[in-house]
Design an enzyme around this catalytic site. Sequence first.
Site, PDB file in Angstrom:
ATOM      1  N   HIS A 101       0.828  -1.207   0.000  1.00  0.00           N
ATOM      2  CA  HIS A 101       0.000   0.000   0.000  1.00  0.00           C
ATOM      3  C   HIS A 101       0.865   1.261   0.000  1.00  0.00           C
ATOM      4  O   HIS A 101       0.850   2.047   0.949  1.00  0.00           O
ATOM      5  CB  HIS A 101      -0.960  -0.002   1.187  1.00  0.00           C
ATOM      6  N   HIS A 105       1.245   1.496  -5.727  1.00  0.00           N
ATOM      7  CA  HIS A 105      -0.121   0.963  -5.784  1.00  0.00           C
ATOM      8  C   HIS A 105      -1.110   2.065  -6.158  1.00  0.00           C
ATOM      9  O   HIS A 105      -1.993   1.866  -7.000  1.00  0.00           O
ATOM     10  CB  HIS A 105      -0.497   0.345  -4.447  1.00  0.00           C
ATOM     11  N   ASP A 142      -5.140   5.600  -0.553  1.00  0.00           N
ATOM     12  CA  ASP A 142      -4.425   4.900   0.522  1.00  0.00           C
ATOM     13  C   ASP A 142      -3.386   5.807   1.183  1.00  0.00           C
ATOM     14  O   ASP A 142      -2.388   5.320   1.737  1.00  0.00           O
ATOM     15  CB  ASP A 142      -3.742   3.639  -0.015  1.00  0.00           C
TER      16      ASP A 142
END
Length: 408
Positions: A101, A105, A142
């Site tokens: 993450h 990503h 994220d």
Amino acid sequence: MPEEEEIEAPVTHRLEPQISSTHRTVSSDHALREHILSQSKLWEWDVFKLEEVSGRKPLMHLAYYLIQRKNFFQIFQIPSGTLKNFLIAIEAGYQMDVPYHNSTHATDVLQAVSYFLEKEKMQGQITDLEILASYIAAAVHDHKHPGVNNQFLVATRNERAMLYNDRSVLENYHVSTAWQVMMQPENNFLVNLPEEDYRLLRNQVISMVLATDLAGHFSTLSAFNNKVLGTNTFDINQSPEDRAIFFRILIKCADVSNPARSWLVYTSWIERLIQEFLNQGDEERKRGLPVSPLMDRSSINIPAGQIGFIDVVCAPMYESFTMVVGAPEMVTSMKKNRAILMRMRDNEIPPLRLGENGRVIQRVRSTIRIAGSTTPPVQPTSSSLLQVSAISVLARPAEDSASKGSTE
């Protein structure tokens, strides 16, 4: 808002890129980066190549490129320097020692969102403001991820779980911290948006980021599938509810698009994901907590776990989503990857697995180092015997059919 707390996340090792000698000059790096960015319109795009040539800062480059390509600087009067400030600050919020993450990503999700919105069936259906909001949502979805999941934060009574009442803890945190970055005058590239446009954009970003919490996956997908597959009444032009759920499904598909990528890109993501999972599992065991499913290095079965995720989460969503946007290539790629995993699970070919010392993932003869390693991981473009195995797996059905005289 309470003072921000640093989460004691599992210890990981930074995954440094392997940069070849041909990429060491500024001019050649720039040319190669521009070429890679120009290929982002393709589903076969490899985000790890951009990660390498950008010095592990791929998000800023792709986001800026897409916004420029859509002429949003002019359409929304975006100050280019302010946008760069925002993107640099957002990327800095992603922890690159978090294996999965991280900003790579986020870049991968951004590319997928852009790709889906560029499909022919979507032309003329989505406004420029909605596209910009989708780009922002993907880029920040994220932000500041600590490398552990919501269940871990709740179980450890982390301050963020207290702040968000155990509900979509990370997702609320991601969008909140990203907007705090946005609100700094030097980062606020939306400064010239009319108030109504700003409100619509912010609402869409919040809705999309919160949708990435898998806790709400089945209710969201059920509502989508009921109208797409059941009543056949899904219409984003006539129903505001359908339009809102479209953007939630859009980012959800992009967020879990790894199994629909090329085999080499997919397995590179698996390596990073498993590393992050095992780190959390180790931390749970150290704290005396139950070790989460798929995170126990003593019992993990990588092919079986991936097949289960594809069958339960990905396939039902991919198949209905592609009916709306027209992206059958993602379903085709997913099925090819699943077929390889099935052969690994059934021991027809050597599987992706943990090594005997419990510290590595093996690609047949090429080893991918996990926690406790000082060796950089094999990059997606690196040669390994697994690549040969994957190619032979895909070729084998045709060979078998031919040997049996099949006319299919």
